[in-house]
Design a protein around this motif. Structure first.
Motif, PDB file in Angstrom:
ATOM      1  N   VAL A 184       1.172  -0.941  -0.350  1.00 44.86           N
ATOM      2  CA  VAL A 184       0.333  -0.076   0.071  1.00 44.86           C
ATOM      3  C   VAL A 184       1.021   1.075   0.266  1.00 44.86           C
ATOM      4  O   VAL A 184       1.846   1.366   0.707  1.00 44.86           O
ATOM      5  N   TYR A 185       0.989   2.181  -1.115  1.00 43.09           N
ATOM      6  CA  TYR A 185       0.890   3.380  -0.811  1.00 43.09           C
ATOM      7  C   TYR A 185       1.312   4.351   0.388  1.00 43.09           C
ATOM      8  O   TYR A 185       0.213   4.516   0.457  1.00 43.09           O
ATOM      9  N   LEU A 186       2.091   4.648   0.423  1.00 43.73           N
ATOM     10  CA  LEU A 186       1.939   6.012   1.663  1.00 43.73           C
ATOM     11  C   LEU A 186       2.719   7.244   1.770  1.00 43.73           C
ATOM     12  O   LEU A 186       3.785   7.335   1.129  1.00 43.73           O
ATOM     13  N   ALA A 187       2.054   8.171   2.753  1.00 43.19           N
ATOM     14  CA  ALA A 187       2.699   9.736   2.155  1.00 43.19           C
ATOM     15  C   ALA A 187       1.604  10.309   3.207  1.00 43.19           C
ATOM     16  O   ALA A 187       0.648  10.289   3.569  1.00 43.19           O
ATOM     17  N   GLN A 188       2.332  11.139   3.330  1.00 50.01           N
ATOM     18  CA  GLN A 188       1.819  11.853   5.389  1.00 50.01           C
ATOM     19  C   GLN A 188       1.572  13.338   4.138  1.00 50.01           C
ATOM     20  O   GLN A 188       1.989  13.805   3.298  1.00 50.01           O
ATOM     21  N   PHE A 189       0.377  14.506   5.211  1.00 56.92           N
ATOM     22  CA  PHE A 189       0.056  15.721   5.194  1.00 56.92           C
ATOM     23  C   PHE A 189       0.396  16.090   6.029  1.00 56.92           C
ATOM     24  O   PHE A 189      -0.480  15.518   7.337  1.00 56.92           O
ATOM     25  N   TYR A 190       0.563  16.954   6.264  1.00 58.55           N
ATOM     26  CA  TYR A 190       0.469  18.090   7.541  1.00 58.55           C
ATOM     27  C   TYR A 190       1.683  18.010   7.994  1.00 58.55           C
ATOM     28  O   TYR A 190       2.264  18.438   9.222  1.00 58.55           O
ATOM     29  N   ARG A 191       2.636  17.154   7.618  1.00 60.07           N
ATOM     30  CA  ARG A 191       3.510  16.391   8.227  1.00 60.07           C
ATOM     31  C   ARG A 191       4.536  15.667   7.407  1.00 60.07           C
ATOM     32  O   ARG A 191       4.618  15.722   5.980  1.00 60.07           O
ATOM     33  N   MET A 192       5.650  15.787   8.493  1.00 57.58           N
ATOM     34  CA  MET A 192       7.066  14.944   7.119  1.00 57.58           C
ATOM     35  C   MET A 192       7.712  14.111   8.094  1.00 57.58           C
ATOM     36  O   MET A 192       7.641  14.644  10.270  1.00 57.58           O
ATOM     37  N   ILE A 193       8.807  13.665   7.863  1.00 54.71           N
ATOM     38  CA  ILE A 193       9.535  12.690   8.813  1.00 54.71           C
ATOM     39  C   ILE A 193      10.737  13.769   9.132  1.00 54.71           C
ATOM     40  O   ILE A 193      11.241  13.951   8.197  1.00 54.71           O
TER      41      ILE A 193
END
Length: 397
Positions: A129-138
């Motif tokens: 499953v592809y995963l992306a963050q929003f309003y956030r970063m590592i």
């Protein structure tokens, strides 16, 4: 008879959950299925994409959901499924498991701390499953191992977030330039990468002023955390007022808007509206009125298109248009978009924001469809340009 009735009720619940679809978003426990899509694809199936969000009903969360639902309808072959996780760590990680098990091909997530991303990335790797963050970063600096894990993952594809250091720096300077010298800081969750960057910006503004003005020093307190509830926001603001007689200003770092609502209410109840200046991030629904009455001094926000770009990054990757590299030396090991804030400090500012961002959408359906046919660099450039002036130039009647 009671057993028969119980079985009938259970069957009814199962049927009602399986019926969630199309243009509404009905609650199914903590998950809601369906936002949205117009026409089915040729084979009748839509791409299911999950949204793990702190809340789809508070100010920023509801604006984000409305924007995402609008985009899904414009694209036509997307079905969105939401899980509200309240920025509770175990619920954040469980939300990704729930969405993966539900058959989502991709997930966009607003997590509460970098530490949660280890489990989230592992779950997505295991389920393709592809995963992306929003309003956030590592944070590469604070969480180097998790950052490297993200680089090596074939399914973690990137993050859309704001330049939070600049955001914090700008808001703190607004207070300082208005003569405020004792600033209390209200955070939401310890260890959150977004908050840490905003805090860095607040401190940078204060440190620069203090170095240049030895006889006119500014105090910035350590943060007290209110999580994401208005009740806790009110408690934190009240505690500050009781503890610091010299308090003349408050930064509410964020938290979706609810902590700010509680804080502004507590200041009003104490009879100090206009006496304690308040700045924050995440626009209030009554920001215009708060600016007029002195409840708010300035606010950054209007960034609810951030999750739109996370959605488009995931969507285009699922469609095979964007490739993911696991080479940690490659710039494409994952993709990053820095999204701009709008700053509002007057009624005139707010009137323009309302006209172009609330009364209408900042992107038309046709403009969103075109985002599915552009390179990532073009997508990123489009995000970086968003402003009142940008929307005005594109939507001149």
């Amino acid at each position: 008879m009671k057993k028969i009735l119980a079985m009938l009720m259970a069957c009814t619940m199962v049927f009602s959950l399986s019926a969630c679809s199309g243009g509404s978003s009905e609650q199914a426990g903590t998950a809601s299925a369906g936002s949205a899509s117009a026409e089915s694809t040729a084979d009748g199936e839509k791409i299911k994409i999950g949204v793990s969000i702190w809340s789809s009903t508070d100010v920023l969360g509801s604006q984000s959901k409305e924007m995402l639902d609008y985009a899904a309808e414009a694209l036509g072959d997307v079905q969105l499924m939401y899980v509200d996780q309240g920025h509770v760590s175990e619920k954040v990680t469980a939300s990704v498991e729930t969405l993966s098990a539900a058959g989502c091909k991709g997930i966009i997530i607003c997590n509460s701390a970098d530490s949660e991303m280890t489990s989230c990335i592992n779950t997505c790797n295991e389920n393709n499953v592809y995963l992306a963050q929003f309003y956030r970063m590592i944070s590469k600096e604070n969480s180097p191992q998790i950052y490297e894990q993200a680089q090596k993952s074939p399914y973690y594809i990137g993050a859309v977030h704001e330049d939070e250091v600049v955001n914090g720096y700008t808001l703190a300077n607004i207070l300082i330039n208005k003569g405020k010298r004792f600033i209390c800081l209200e955070g939401w969750t310890p260890g959150d990468a977004t908050f840490l960057e905003r805090w860095q910006g607040y401190k940078q503004a204060v440190d620069e002023w203090n170095k240049a003005n030895a006889d006119d020093q500014v105090t910035l307190t350590q943060p007290v955390y209110a999580n994401t509830s208005s009740e806790e926001g009110a408690k934190v603001a009240s505690s500050f007022m009781n503890s610091y007689p010299k308090m003349d200003s408050l930064i509410v770092a964020g938290g979706g808007g609810d902590p700010l609502v509680g804080s502004v209410g507590a200041i009003k109840n104490a009879g100090k509206t206009g006496k304690i200046a308040v700045v924050s991030t995440d626009f209030l629904p009554d920001l215009d009125e708060q600016l007029k009455t002195g409840g708010m001094t300035a606010e950054s926000g209007g960034h609810f298109c951030d999750p739109l770009y996370a959605l488009m990054t995931v969507y285009n990757t699922i469609k095979g248009k964007y490739k993911v590299s696991t080479d940690t030396a490659s710039a494409d090991s994952f993709r990053e978009i820095k999204f701009p804030y709008l700053y509002v400090s007057s009624s005139d500012d707010y009137d323009n924001y309302k006209k172009y961002f609330l009364d209408d959408k900042p992107y038309t359906s046709e403009e969103i469809k075109k985002m599915a046919d552009v390179s990532f660099d073009e997508l990123s450039t489009s995000a970086s340009k968003l402003s009142l002036e940008d929307v005005q130039s594109r939507h001149v009647s």
